[in-house]
Design an enzyme around this catalytic site. Structure first.
Site, PDB file in Angstrom:
ATOM      1  N   LEU A  88     -16.966   1.939 -33.533  1.00 49.90           N
ATOM      2  CA  LEU A  88     -15.844   1.215 -34.425  1.00 49.90           C
ATOM      3  C   LEU A  88     -14.742   1.397 -33.535  1.00 49.90           C
ATOM      4  O   LEU A  88     -13.366   1.433 -34.214  1.00 49.90           O
ATOM      5  CB  LEU A  88     -15.685   1.884 -35.698  1.00 49.90           C
ATOM      6  CG  LEU A  88     -16.732   1.887 -36.721  1.00 49.90           C
ATOM      7  CD1 LEU A  88     -16.467   2.813 -38.085  1.00 49.90           C
ATOM      8  CD2 LEU A  88     -17.165   0.477 -37.022  1.00 49.90           C
ATOM      9  N   CYS A  89     -14.680   0.840 -32.343  1.00 54.26           N
ATOM     10  CA  CYS A  89     -13.617   0.724 -31.472  1.00 54.26           C
ATOM     11  C   CYS A  89     -13.547  -0.536 -30.666  1.00 54.26           C
ATOM     12  O   CYS A  89     -13.255  -0.391 -29.303  1.00 54.26           O
ATOM     13  CB  CYS A  89     -13.231   1.887 -30.629  1.00 54.26           C
ATOM     14  SG  CYS A  89     -14.862   2.578 -29.729  1.00 54.26           S
ATOM     15  N   GLY A  90     -14.050  -1.739 -31.003  1.00 56.54           N
ATOM     16  CA  GLY A  90     -14.180  -2.929 -30.468  1.00 56.54           C
ATOM     17  C   GLY A  90     -15.073  -2.815 -29.429  1.00 56.54           C
ATOM     18  O   GLY A  90     -16.199  -2.345 -29.302  1.00 56.54           O
ATOM     19  N   PHE A  92     -14.534  -1.455 -26.569  1.00 59.45           N
ATOM     20  CA  PHE A  92     -14.222  -0.132 -25.801  1.00 59.45           C
ATOM     21  C   PHE A  92     -15.345   0.206 -25.022  1.00 59.45           C
ATOM     22  O   PHE A  92     -15.335   0.550 -23.765  1.00 59.45           O
ATOM     23  CB  PHE A  92     -13.613   0.851 -26.568  1.00 59.45           C
ATOM     24  CG  PHE A  92     -13.345   2.173 -25.838  1.00 59.45           C
ATOM     25  CD1 PHE A  92     -12.327   2.457 -25.070  1.00 59.45           C
ATOM     26  CD2 PHE A  92     -14.368   3.294 -25.968  1.00 59.45           C
ATOM     27  CE1 PHE A  92     -11.883   3.609 -24.584  1.00 59.45           C
ATOM     28  CE2 PHE A  92     -14.087   4.420 -25.236  1.00 59.45           C
ATOM     29  CZ  PHE A  92     -12.983   4.586 -24.488  1.00 59.45           C
TER      30      PHE A  92
END
Length: 286
Positions: A88-90, A92
């Site tokens: 849930l961090c794009g 990354f």
């Protein structure tokens, strides 16, 4: 058109998602401030240490660095991939994974293995590459001592001859919305002549240049890895905060659209009921 109950259920589901993404955004924002301050304070020291090591190396003849600077024919490469333990961090994690696979293509014909720091990178890379080590606990206790142990372990893999070259791949923190994918050669060390001619001069070294550089090399390696992990840690929270902010905005837009659809459906249902009543009344009058 979907019935009113289905639309109400979707609105409730979207609102629950909004609460989760908004909370995750606030948590990441709080953690980002601390992580950003840590990497900002560390960078000048790490850069100055690297500059000092390069200046000293440029003034010493011979292979003073010993095993750390030994240039061998590259047959086996170790890539240290630094990702996160959570998603849930794009993009990354996917950016690091993509860069690791690019390096695998660059070193085509050579044996390439991965030292994964972070669960997400390990889970994906082990499907197509050899992942010999997975380290996930450092983010729970992000200290220099913990990073130093990892640096010693990785350096031992080079000095013992298991690998001929070691690369670091990680996200460098620029700001909350921007992360720069970085690839750095960890070992062997390459002495580089300084660009700034004023950086080198007639210094007095105590105890000696040789002893200083032999002390600096292990410390510089530990600092380089610790800086990379801290950079990645700050970049992770920046990427997650941005991703959750966008997710919250998208959920808000979807909720508003669903509310509009619900109101239209409700209005259509009420209008239909009124028409049925009027039609029934006219039939009775007739």
């Amino acid at each position: 058109m979907a019935n009113l109950k289905e639309i109400r259920n979707r609105i409730t589901s979207v609102q629950s998602t909004m609460q989760i993404t908004s909370a995750m955004k606030m948590v990441s924002a709080a953690k980002l401030k601390k992580a950003q301050d840590a990497i900002t304070a560390m960078r000048p020291y790490a850069e100055k240490l690297t500059e000092l090591l390069q200046n000293l190396s440029a003034t010493i003849e011979g292979d003073l660095g010993g095993a750390f600077t030994e240039q061998r024919e590259v047959k086996k490469v170790l890539i240290v991939a630094i990702t996160s333990n959570r998603g849930l961090c794009g993009a990354f994690n996917s950016n690091v994974i993509k860069q690791v696979k690019n390096l695998q293509e660059i070193y085509a014909g050579k044996e390439v293995e991965v030292y994964a720091i972070g669960k997400k990178g390990a889970d994906v890379l082990k499907k197509t590459m050899t992942v010999n080590t997975v380290e996930t606990g450092i983010f729970d206790q992000l200290t220099f001592e913990h990073a130093a142990k990892l640096a010693n372990e990785i350096a031992d893999k080079f000095t013992s001859g298991n690998y001929d070259k070691i690369e670091l791949v990680y996200n460098q923190f620029k700001n909350a919305a921007t992360q720069i994918i970085k690839t750095e050669q960890f070992l062997p060390l390459v002495a580089q002549a300084t660009v700034n001619s004023n950086a080198t001069g007639d210094y007095i070294y105590e105890p000696s240049k040789e002893e200083i550089i032999l002390t600096l090399i292990p410390k510089a390696l530990k600092t380089q890895l610790f800086k990379a992990i801290r950079d990645s840690f700050a970049a992770e929270h920046g990427a997650r905060m941005t991703a959750m902010h966008k997710a919250t905005d998208n959920a808000t837009a979807l909720r508003n659209q669903l509310k509009l659809t619900y109101n239209k459906a409700r209005q259509a249902a009420i209008t239909g009921e009124i028409l049925e009543i009027v039609g029934g009344a006219e039939a009775l009058n007739g």
